[in-house]
Design a protein around this motif. Structure first.
Motif, PDB file in Angstrom:
ATOM      1  N   LEU A  47      19.409   7.247   3.663  1.00 50.35           N
ATOM      2  CA  LEU A  47      19.529   8.267   4.699  1.00 50.35           C
ATOM      3  C   LEU A  47      19.930   7.649   6.039  1.00 50.35           C
ATOM      4  O   LEU A  47      20.766   8.203   6.767  1.00 50.35           O
ATOM      5  CB  LEU A  47      18.206   9.023   4.837  1.00 50.35           C
ATOM      6  CG  LEU A  47      17.815   9.909   3.647  1.00 50.35           C
ATOM      7  CD1 LEU A  47      16.432  10.514   3.866  1.00 50.35           C
ATOM      8  CD2 LEU A  47      18.837  11.007   3.415  1.00 50.35           C
ATOM      9  N   TRP A  48      19.339   6.507   6.379  1.00 51.19           N
ATOM     10  CA  TRP A  48      19.698   5.814   7.618  1.00 51.19           C
ATOM     11  C   TRP A  48      21.147   5.355   7.579  1.00 51.19           C
ATOM     12  O   TRP A  48      21.882   5.467   8.567  1.00 51.19           O
ATOM     13  CB  TRP A  48      18.748   4.639   7.830  1.00 51.19           C
ATOM     14  CG  TRP A  48      18.970   3.894   9.115  1.00 51.19           C
ATOM     15  CD1 TRP A  48      19.531   2.658   9.266  1.00 51.19           C
ATOM     16  CD2 TRP A  48      18.633   4.324  10.431  1.00 51.19           C
ATOM     17  NE1 TRP A  48      19.564   2.290  10.587  1.00 51.19           N
ATOM     18  CE2 TRP A  48      19.015   3.296  11.330  1.00 51.19           C
ATOM     19  CE3 TRP A  48      18.040   5.477  10.942  1.00 51.19           C
ATOM     20  CZ2 TRP A  48      18.818   3.406  12.702  1.00 51.19           C
ATOM     21  CZ3 TRP A  48      17.857   5.580  12.320  1.00 51.19           C
ATOM     22  CH2 TRP A  48      18.248   4.542  13.174  1.00 51.19           C
TER      23      TRP A  48
ATOM     24  N   VAL B 249      23.628   6.695   5.847  1.00 54.30           N
ATOM     25  CA  VAL B 249      24.500   7.865   5.979  1.00 54.30           C
ATOM     26  C   VAL B 249      24.563   8.327   7.433  1.00 54.30           C
ATOM     27  O   VAL B 249      25.637   8.676   7.948  1.00 54.30           O
ATOM     28  CB  VAL B 249      24.005   9.014   5.073  1.00 54.30           C
ATOM     29  CG1 VAL B 249      24.752  10.308   5.381  1.00 54.30           C
ATOM     30  CG2 VAL B 249      24.182   8.652   3.604  1.00 54.30           C
ATOM     31  N   LEU B 250      23.430   8.305   8.112  1.00 50.50           N
ATOM     32  CA  LEU B 250      23.393   8.734   9.515  1.00 50.50           C
ATOM     33  C   LEU B 250      24.274   7.836  10.379  1.00 50.50           C
ATOM     34  O   LEU B 250      25.029   8.320  11.239  1.00 50.50           O
ATOM     35  CB  LEU B 250      21.953   8.711  10.017  1.00 50.50           C
ATOM     36  CG  LEU B 250      21.661   9.419  11.339  1.00 50.50           C
ATOM     37  CD1 LEU B 250      22.083  10.886  11.274  1.00 50.50           C
ATOM     38  CD2 LEU B 250      20.174   9.330  11.662  1.00 50.50           C
ATOM     39  N   LEU B 251      24.213   6.529  10.148  1.00 52.27           N
ATOM     40  CA  LEU B 251      25.051   5.608  10.919  1.00 52.27           C
ATOM     41  C   LEU B 251      26.520   5.743  10.532  1.00 52.27           C
ATOM     42  O   LEU B 251      27.407   5.565  11.369  1.00 52.27           O
ATOM     43  CB  LEU B 251      24.578   4.172  10.705  1.00 52.27           C
ATOM     44  CG  LEU B 251      23.190   3.843  11.262  1.00 52.27           C
ATOM     45  CD1 LEU B 251      22.865   2.374  11.045  1.00 52.27           C
ATOM     46  CD2 LEU B 251      23.094   4.179  12.746  1.00 52.27           C
ATOM     47  N   LEU B 252      26.788   6.055   9.269  1.00 55.43           N
ATOM     48  CA  LEU B 252      28.171   6.283   8.839  1.00 55.43           C
ATOM     49  C   LEU B 252      28.763   7.489   9.564  1.00 55.43           C
ATOM     50  O   LEU B 252      29.886   7.431  10.079  1.00 55.43           O
ATOM     51  CB  LEU B 252      28.201   6.498   7.322  1.00 55.43           C
ATOM     52  CG  LEU B 252      29.547   6.919   6.714  1.00 55.43           C
ATOM     53  CD1 LEU B 252      30.579   5.818   6.889  1.00 55.43           C
ATOM     54  CD2 LEU B 252      29.382   7.270   5.240  1.00 55.43           C
ATOM     55  N   VAL B 253      27.993   8.559   9.642  1.00 56.24           N
ATOM     56  CA  VAL B 253      28.476   9.774  10.309  1.00 56.24           C
ATOM     57  C   VAL B 253      28.663   9.540  11.802  1.00 56.24           C
ATOM     58  O   VAL B 253      29.590  10.075  12.424  1.00 56.24           O
ATOM     59  CB  VAL B 253      27.491  10.935  10.049  1.00 56.24           C
ATOM     60  CG1 VAL B 253      27.849  12.155  10.898  1.00 56.24           C
ATOM     61  CG2 VAL B 253      27.493  11.309   8.572  1.00 56.24           C
ATOM     62  N   SER B 254      27.782   8.724  12.408  1.00 58.19           N
ATOM     63  CA  SER B 254      27.829   8.525  13.860  1.00 58.19           C
ATOM     64  C   SER B 254      29.111   7.842  14.321  1.00 58.19           C
ATOM     65  O   SER B 254      29.460   7.916  15.501  1.00 58.19           O
ATOM     66  CB  SER B 254      26.617   7.709  14.323  1.00 58.19           C
ATOM     67  OG  SER B 254      26.673   6.392  13.817  1.00 58.19           O
ATOM     68  N   ALA B 255      29.826   7.162  13.419  1.00 49.90           N
ATOM     69  CA  ALA B 255      31.109   6.560  13.789  1.00 49.90           C
ATOM     70  C   ALA B 255      32.161   7.615  14.052  1.00 49.90           C
ATOM     71  O   ALA B 255      33.130   7.381  14.783  1.00 49.90           O
ATOM     72  CB  ALA B 255      31.580   5.606  12.696  1.00 49.90           C
ATOM     73  N   PHE B 256      31.979   8.805  13.481  1.00 53.18           N
ATOM     74  CA  PHE B 256      32.965   9.868  13.610  1.00 53.18           C
ATOM     75  C   PHE B 256      32.499  10.967  14.567  1.00 53.18           C
ATOM     76  O   PHE B 256      33.280  11.488  15.356  1.00 53.18           O
ATOM     77  CB  PHE B 256      33.271  10.461  12.237  1.00 53.18           C
ATOM     78  CG  PHE B 256      33.720   9.433  11.233  1.00 53.18           C
ATOM     79  CD1 PHE B 256      35.039   9.037  11.174  1.00 53.18           C
ATOM     80  CD2 PHE B 256      32.819   8.836  10.374  1.00 53.18           C
ATOM     81  CE1 PHE B 256      35.468   8.078  10.268  1.00 53.18           C
ATOM     82  CE2 PHE B 256      33.232   7.878   9.449  1.00 53.18           C
ATOM     83  CZ  PHE B 256      34.560   7.496   9.411  1.00 53.18           C
TER      84      PHE B 256
ATOM     85  N   ALA C  34      22.225  -1.825   8.172  1.00 54.81           N
ATOM     86  CA  ALA C  34      21.808  -0.746   7.281  1.00 54.81           C
ATOM     87  C   ALA C  34      22.369  -0.949   5.874  1.00 54.81           C
ATOM     88  O   ALA C  34      21.689  -0.670   4.878  1.00 54.81           O
ATOM     89  CB  ALA C  34      22.263   0.602   7.838  1.00 54.81           C
ATOM     90  N   SER C  35      23.602  -1.452   5.787  1.00 54.44           N
ATOM     91  CA  SER C  35      24.209  -1.733   4.485  1.00 54.44           C
ATOM     92  C   SER C  35      23.466  -2.853   3.761  1.00 54.44           C
ATOM     93  O   SER C  35      23.266  -2.795   2.539  1.00 54.44           O
ATOM     94  CB  SER C  35      25.689  -2.102   4.656  1.00 54.44           C
ATOM     95  OG  SER C  35      26.406  -1.047   5.265  1.00 54.44           O
TER      96      SER C  35
END
Length: 526
Positions: free
Chosen positions: A80-81, A83-90, A109-110
């Protein structure tokens, strides 16, 4: 003779009473985690199980089952963390903005997620090499945590998101170590109890699992070590002071770097416009700082300023999305905080001209002239916003914390801090890559709309100079047509110059510099 005699009945009753009174009797012993999880498989009549019996497993123990439950839970939290950081790039969620690139937090996170996934995949096959490598990873992550929190600049850029990410990655590596060691204990415990001795053999499948898991954790250890070296490089570069000042904008969320040099008046005391430079595809310091200094020295202009766009050179990154309009707003705010109110002569090249056109349309009478140097036309923003280019930028950003290009440049090619912050290696910087990704995400939507709208409200009497690359014009008829269209931005075109043999970066040639300085001199001195 009766089938059952009274004597036999009495004997049976006595044996039953003895068993009931004997606390050590197998039938009456209080249930524990062994007998409760393994009913009717092991008793005095059956003896020991074979080592390959499916019942010989550490999962018989509640301790191991609980450990696996928590490992699954930590894996879900890590996912979940991630995914949240992945989305925050966009699209940056509220409170998740980092003044750095955000790619370092995503990298940690990865690592945490990979740690948990491999721990789950190879949960039942503990291995000493994995434990050794995990200890190495934990030590490396501990060093990363110390550097990130101890160095003022990295702590400022990564913020709480980066701190939480590296601490979580460290905790997950320690959990992996605990899980592997506990499963080893549980496996030996059950083998001793059910087979009579701990099993030292492994099947071919188990050896393969040990090999794969060890290689996976070695790769993670190498990645963690590379990130550490890159963070050390960032810490070293943070000691280089920025010229000028950095001003907080957008409610203090981040800072924009502004630098000005020269006098506002000529030797006769006449107030002259300040030239505001905007870089093209790279930081303005790398592309036009030398040109600007030379123009002041030879008297072509009296004073100049430049500001780094968010994510470039000494400026912090901005939350996503970031359109030309947003970037222009924070530039205006930074200039106002610096006490710079014009009047201005604007000089920009490439995609930087997109930003300056929006700036010019919003500052009206304070803009006394515009010099567009092989400027990008809004109709060509499709290439900047191409999805394939955006994916490659994101991929470059994800691997940028490893420093695969920055570290060899620093170690073997003599790259300095100046090269990495704003010079020839600045494009390897995670912040720079993130800024380019932001540019890509909105180029064909918000930014295109902003610049098209600016064309409608642009003052028609603003003096305009267009300088084009001779090579670019000859190679592309479309580019030639769009350069011609840019000459119609205002009704006061002063010059349209095509510099023969000059590349897109016109200022890199002697003829291009001469022409730029000449046109700036004419606009500044009237």
């Amino acid at each position: 003779m009766p089938l059952f005699s009274k004597k036999n009945d009495d004997s049976s009753d006595e044996e039953r009473r003895r068993r009931d009174d004997d606390p050590d009797s197998p039938e009456q012993a209080p249930p524990d985690e062994h007998t409760r999880l393994l009913p009717n498989r092991l008793d005095s009549t059956r003896g020991l199980l074979a080592p390959d019996d499916p019942a010989v497993t550490p999962y018989n123990l509640w301790t191991i089952r609980t450990l696996r439950f928590f490992t699954v839970s930590f894996a879900l939290v890590s996912f979940l963390w991630w995914v949240l950081l992945l989305v925050s790039a966009f699209t940056t969620p509220p409170g998740f903005h980092t003044r750095g690139s955000g790619f370092y937090a995503f990298g940690y996170a990865s690592l945490a997620l990979a740690n948990m996934l491999f721990t789950l995949i190879f949960f039942g096959v503990p291995a000493k090499p994995v434990r050794i490598v995990t200890i190495v990873i934990a030590v490396i992550l501990f060093v990363d945590m110390i550097i990130l929190l101890a160095v003022k600049q990295t702590r400022y850029e990564e913020g709480w998101v980066g701190a939480v990410s590296v601490i979580w990655a460290l905790l997950m590596s320690l959990w992996t170590l605990l899980a592997d060691r506990t499963v080893k204990w549980g496996k030996e415990e059950e083998e001793q109890r059910l087979t009579g001795r701990p099993e030292t053999r492994r099947t071919l499948t188990e050896w393969l699992e040990v090999l794969v898991s060890t290689l996976a954790f070695v790769v993670m250890a190498v990645a963690a070590a590379l990130i550490t070296l890159n963070i050390i490089l960032r810490a070293v570069d943070s000691s280089m002071a920025a010229p000028g000042h950095r001003y907080p904008v957008d409610g203090g969320k981040y800072r924009i770097h502004v630098y000005c040099h020269g006098n506002k008046t000529d030797p006769d005391g006449k107030e002259l416009p300040t030239v505001l430079f905007e870089g093209a595809e790279r930081p303005v310091e790398y592309e036009m700082w030398d040109l600007a200094d030379n123009a002041v020295k030879n008297g072509s202009i009296s004073r100049y300023c430049f500001a780094d766009r968010p994510g470039m050179a000494w400026s912090d990154t901005a939350p996503s999305p970031l359109s030309a309009s947003f970037a222009t707003d924070v530039l205006s705010e930074a200039l106002a905080r610096a006490g710079e109110h014009g009047p201005w002569v604007l000089a920009s090249g490439g995609i930087g001209s997109i930003y300056q056109r929006v700036f010019a349309s919003r500052h009206g009478d304070s803009v006394k002239g515009m010099v567009l140097i092989d400027a990008l036309h809004e109709d060509l923003l499709d290439g900047v916003g191409a999805p394939g280019r955006g994916f490659l930028l994101w991929l470059r950003g994800v691997i940028s914390p490893l420093g695969l290009d920055r570290l060899p440049g620093a170690l073997f090619r003599g790259r300095t801090g100046r090269d990495r912050v704003y010079g020839r290696a600045a494009h390897q910087n995670s912040k720079f890559i993130f800024a380019k990704l932001q540019e890509n995400l909105v180029a064909n939507s918000f930014t295109k709309r902003d610049v098209q709208g600016s064309r409608e409200i642009q003052h028609r009497d603003t003096p305009l100079v267009v300088i084009s690359s001779g090579k670019h014009v000859k190679q592309s008829k479309k580019w030639d047509r769009k350069q011609r269209d840019l000459t119609k931005l205002t009704d006061n075109l002063k010059h349209w110059d095509v510099v023969d043999e000059a590349p897109h970066e016109v200022w890199w040639t002697w003829q291009g510099r001469e022409k730029i300085e000449e046109r700036l001199r004419q606009l500044v001195h009237g």
